[in-house]
Design an enzyme around this catalytic site. Structure first.
Site, mmCIF file in Angstrom:
data_model
loop_
_atom_site.group_PDB
_atom_site.id
_atom_site.type_symbol
_atom_site.label_atom_id
_atom_site.label_comp_id
_atom_site.label_asym_id
_atom_site.label_seq_id
_atom_site.Cartn_x
_atom_site.Cartn_y
_atom_site.Cartn_z
ATOM 1 N N GLY A 188 0.839 -1.212 0.000
ATOM 2 C CA GLY A 188 0.000 0.000 0.000
ATOM 3 C C GLY A 188 0.864 1.248 0.000
ATOM 4 O O GLY A 188 1.831 1.335 0.748
ATOM 5 N N VAL A 197 16.780 8.579 -1.193
ATOM 6 C CA VAL A 197 17.574 7.420 -1.637
ATOM 7 C C VAL A 197 18.341 7.782 -2.915
ATOM 8 O O VAL A 197 19.554 7.530 -3.034
ATOM 9 C CB VAL A 197 16.644 6.198 -1.883
ATOM 10 C CG1 VAL A 197 17.346 5.116 -2.677
ATOM 11 C CG2 VAL A 197 16.137 5.641 -0.553
ATOM 12 N N ARG A 211 19.094 10.784 -4.197
ATOM 13 C CA ARG A 211 20.101 11.856 -4.062
ATOM 14 C C ARG A 211 21.296 11.399 -3.219
ATOM 15 O O ARG A 211 22.428 11.789 -3.491
ATOM 16 C CB ARG A 211 19.448 13.112 -3.475
ATOM 17 C CG ARG A 211 18.484 13.696 -4.497
ATOM 18 C CD ARG A 211 18.289 15.167 -4.362
ATOM 19 N NE ARG A 211 17.522 15.653 -5.502
ATOM 20 C CZ ARG A 211 16.833 16.778 -5.509
ATOM 21 N NH1 ARG A 211 16.830 17.543 -4.443
ATOM 22 N NH2 ARG A 211 16.185 17.160 -6.583
ATOM 23 N N ARG A 223 0.859 -5.123 -5.167
ATOM 24 C CA ARG A 223 1.035 -6.292 -4.302
ATOM 25 C C ARG A 223 1.149 -7.470 -5.272
ATOM 26 O O ARG A 223 0.158 -7.859 -5.880
ATOM 27 C CB ARG A 223 -0.169 -6.473 -3.384
ATOM 28 C CG ARG A 223 -0.462 -5.249 -2.486
ATOM 29 C CD ARG A 223 -1.536 -5.584 -1.467
ATOM 30 N NE ARG A 223 -2.191 -4.414 -0.903
ATOM 31 C CZ ARG A 223 -1.772 -3.733 0.170
ATOM 32 N NH1 ARG A 223 -0.674 -4.095 0.796
ATOM 33 N NH2 ARG A 223 -2.454 -2.702 0.632
ATOM 34 N N ASP A 264 5.502 -5.008 6.046
ATOM 35 C CA ASP A 264 6.068 -6.323 6.394
ATOM 36 C C ASP A 264 6.002 -7.341 5.248
ATOM 37 O O ASP A 264 6.935 -8.118 5.046
ATOM 38 C CB ASP A 264 5.437 -6.878 7.674
ATOM 39 C CG ASP A 264 3.913 -6.929 7.626
ATOM 40 O OD1 ASP A 264 3.332 -6.455 6.639
ATOM 41 O OD2 ASP A 264 3.318 -7.462 8.582
ATOM 42 N N GLY A 265 4.916 -7.308 4.453
ATOM 43 C CA GLY A 265 4.810 -8.233 3.319
ATOM 44 C C GLY A 265 5.922 -7.962 2.310
ATOM 45 O O GLY A 265 6.546 -8.899 1.792
ATOM 46 N N THR A 305 4.216 2.467 5.526
ATOM 47 C CA THR A 305 2.818 2.024 5.597
ATOM 48 C C THR A 305 2.094 2.951 6.563
ATOM 49 O O THR A 305 2.668 3.330 7.595
ATOM 50 C CB THR A 305 2.675 0.566 6.090
ATOM 51 O OG1 THR A 305 1.326 0.348 6.519
ATOM 52 C CG2 THR A 305 3.597 0.228 7.264
ATOM 53 N N ASP A 325 -0.122 2.089 8.475
ATOM 54 C CA ASP A 325 -0.610 1.316 9.631
ATOM 55 C C ASP A 325 0.282 1.403 10.879
ATOM 56 O O ASP A 325 -0.164 1.072 11.972
ATOM 57 C CB ASP A 325 -0.773 -0.155 9.251
ATOM 58 C CG ASP A 325 -1.926 -0.381 8.293
ATOM 59 O OD1 ASP A 325 -2.651 0.583 8.003
ATOM 60 O OD2 ASP A 325 -2.096 -1.522 7.841
ATOM 61 N N ASP A 379 2.557 -0.578 11.814
ATOM 62 C CA ASP A 379 2.560 -1.873 12.500
ATOM 63 C C ASP A 379 3.846 -2.674 12.306
ATOM 64 O O ASP A 379 3.801 -3.894 12.179
ATOM 65 C CB ASP A 379 1.352 -2.707 12.011
ATOM 66 C CG ASP A 379 1.360 -2.907 10.510
ATOM 67 O OD1 ASP A 379 2.150 -2.232 9.816
ATOM 68 O OD2 ASP A 379 0.572 -3.737 10.026
ATOM 69 N N ARG A 437 -5.629 -3.008 9.212
ATOM 70 C CA ARG A 437 -6.082 -4.394 9.054
ATOM 71 C C ARG A 437 -5.765 -5.234 10.272
ATOM 72 O O ARG A 437 -6.587 -5.970 10.767
ATOM 73 C CB ARG A 437 -5.324 -4.985 7.863
ATOM 74 C CG ARG A 437 -6.192 -5.504 6.789
ATOM 75 C CD ARG A 437 -5.365 -6.177 5.747
ATOM 76 N NE ARG A 437 -4.050 -5.579 5.565
ATOM 77 C CZ ARG A 437 -3.444 -5.458 4.408
ATOM 78 N NH1 ARG A 437 -4.030 -5.857 3.318
ATOM 79 N NH2 ARG A 437 -2.223 -4.937 4.317
ATOM 80 N N GLN A 441 -7.489 8.172 3.564
ATOM 81 C CA GLN A 441 -6.426 8.150 4.580
ATOM 82 C C GLN A 441 -5.040 7.918 3.982
ATOM 83 O O GLN A 441 -4.027 8.182 4.605
ATOM 84 C CB GLN A 441 -6.676 7.015 5.594
ATOM 85 C CG GLN A 441 -7.937 7.193 6.392
ATOM 86 C CD GLN A 441 -8.392 5.907 7.076
ATOM 87 O OE1 GLN A 441 -7.959 5.606 8.171
ATOM 88 N NE2 GLN A 441 -9.255 5.150 6.419
#
Ligand code: F6P
Length: 329
Positions: A17, A29, A31, A78, A109-110, A132, A134, A136, A178, A261
């Site tokens: 995402g 990254v 530069r 994804r 994480d994925g 992300t 999230d 998380d 999620r 969001q």
């Protein structure tokens, strides 16, 4: 600045995402690579683009005027194919064909699980930048986009509060997350929500009804309940329906904030953190951090193993939850 490492060519991608701040990280990254005399390629659409050989050579000017832009100029996806051994082999062949020595992956994480496998199967150094909304991921206090996303949510809930008050209504507002309640917790606290439903805490429908009865007794005329999409009660519509079946207190409305969001110009916090992480990602690769993630820990950038980000947990701040309950009376 002279680069004494074996790494001469790197590639960067965004994956999973999108989140506000990804462009600022790409800029940093690219530069920093130019600064250390590395050649740098962008890969479009994350692992899908890597498998389909969708690269672009980049330079300092390729990333002009993007620090303030939401989304990702490299696009994202994804990829199911990258989950297979053959998919990763194809992906690696395209890196090898271009003599790319290391990969920077901006994602969650994925995406890091994919990067970790690519490293283990083909030996290519990889470094992750946590991106992300999230928040998380273990190994970082904040992920890119979380701050901006929560500001977007707060702005929306403040507006909903105006109309909730005007009509004496009970609003259930569903926010993203999620598997984690970071967005719900921070925004619920910041908007004075009367209750916050998170995957990390069990609040039953009966508990909520008891709280609503207390509300009624203390003459509250409107209320906001923030529901994380991953909450065990099943999302805002489901919670609203189940409460209404048992207790019809105020007129009830549901708002699912959804992908609003994920967009928008990154906050100052996300821009600065992205810039710091991007610089440290390249410096980390040059210093030999070949299977790591950069993280923001107590206002410093630190390296942790990718495996920690993939399998470790980032607990919510219980103190925030405690405070939100005290203040919602
Ligand atoms: O992982 C970030 C996230 O925004 C989650 O909060 C949400 O569940 C998911 O992505 C939505 O993904 P998609 O845009 O693919 O529907």
């Amino acid at each position: 600045m002279r680069n004494k490492s074996d790494i001469k060519r790197i590639a960067v991608m965004t994956s999973g995402g999108d989140s506000p701040g990804m462009n600022a990280a790409i800029r940093a990254v690219v530069r920093t690579s130019v600064y250390y005399e590395l050649e740098v390629f962008g890969i479009y659409r994350g692992y899908a683009g890597l498998i389909e050989d969708d690269f672009i050579e980049m330079n300092a000017r390729s990333v002009s005027k993007i620090i303030n832009q939401g989304g990702t100029i490299l696009k994202t996806s994804r990829s199911q194919e990258f989950r297979t051994v053959e998919g990763r082999k194809n992906a690696f062949d395209h890196l090898k064909k271009r003599n790319i020595d290391a990969l920077v992956v901006i994602g969650g994480d994925g995406s890091f699980a994919g990067a970790d496998k690519l490293h283990k199967e083909h030996g290519i150094p990889v470094i992750g930048i946590p991106g992300t909304i999230d928040n998380d991921l273990a190994g970082t206090d904040y992920t890119l986009g979380y701050d901006t996303a929560t500001n977007t949510v707060i702005e929306s809930i403040d507006k909903i509060r105006d109309t909730a008050n005007s009509h004496n209504r009970l609003f259930f507002i569903e926010v993203m997350g999620r598997d984690a309640g970071f967005i719900a917790l921070r925004t619920g606290l910041a908007t004075g929500a009367f209750s916050i439903l998170l995957p990390e805490e069990d609040i039953s429908i009966d508990d909520l009804i008891s709280l609503l009865k207390r509300n009624k007794a203390t003459h509250k005329t409107s209320s906001i309940i923030v529901v994380a999409e991953g909450d065990a009660n099943g999302g805002a519509y489901e919670v609203a329906k189940r409460i209404k079946e048992k207790y019809n207190y105020l007129e009830t409305k549901v708002t699912v904030l959804g992908h609003v969001q994920r967009g928008g110009s990154p906050s100052a916090f996300d821009r600065v953190m992205a810039s710091r992480m991007g610089v440290k990602a390249i410096e980390g690769l040059l210093a030999g951090y070949d299977q790591h993630m950069v993280g923001f820990v107590s206002d410093t950038i630190q390296y942790s193993k990718l495996s920690n980000a993939i399998t470790g947990s980032h607990p919510i701040n219980e103190e925030l939850l405690r405070i939100s309950k005290i203040l919602s009376i």
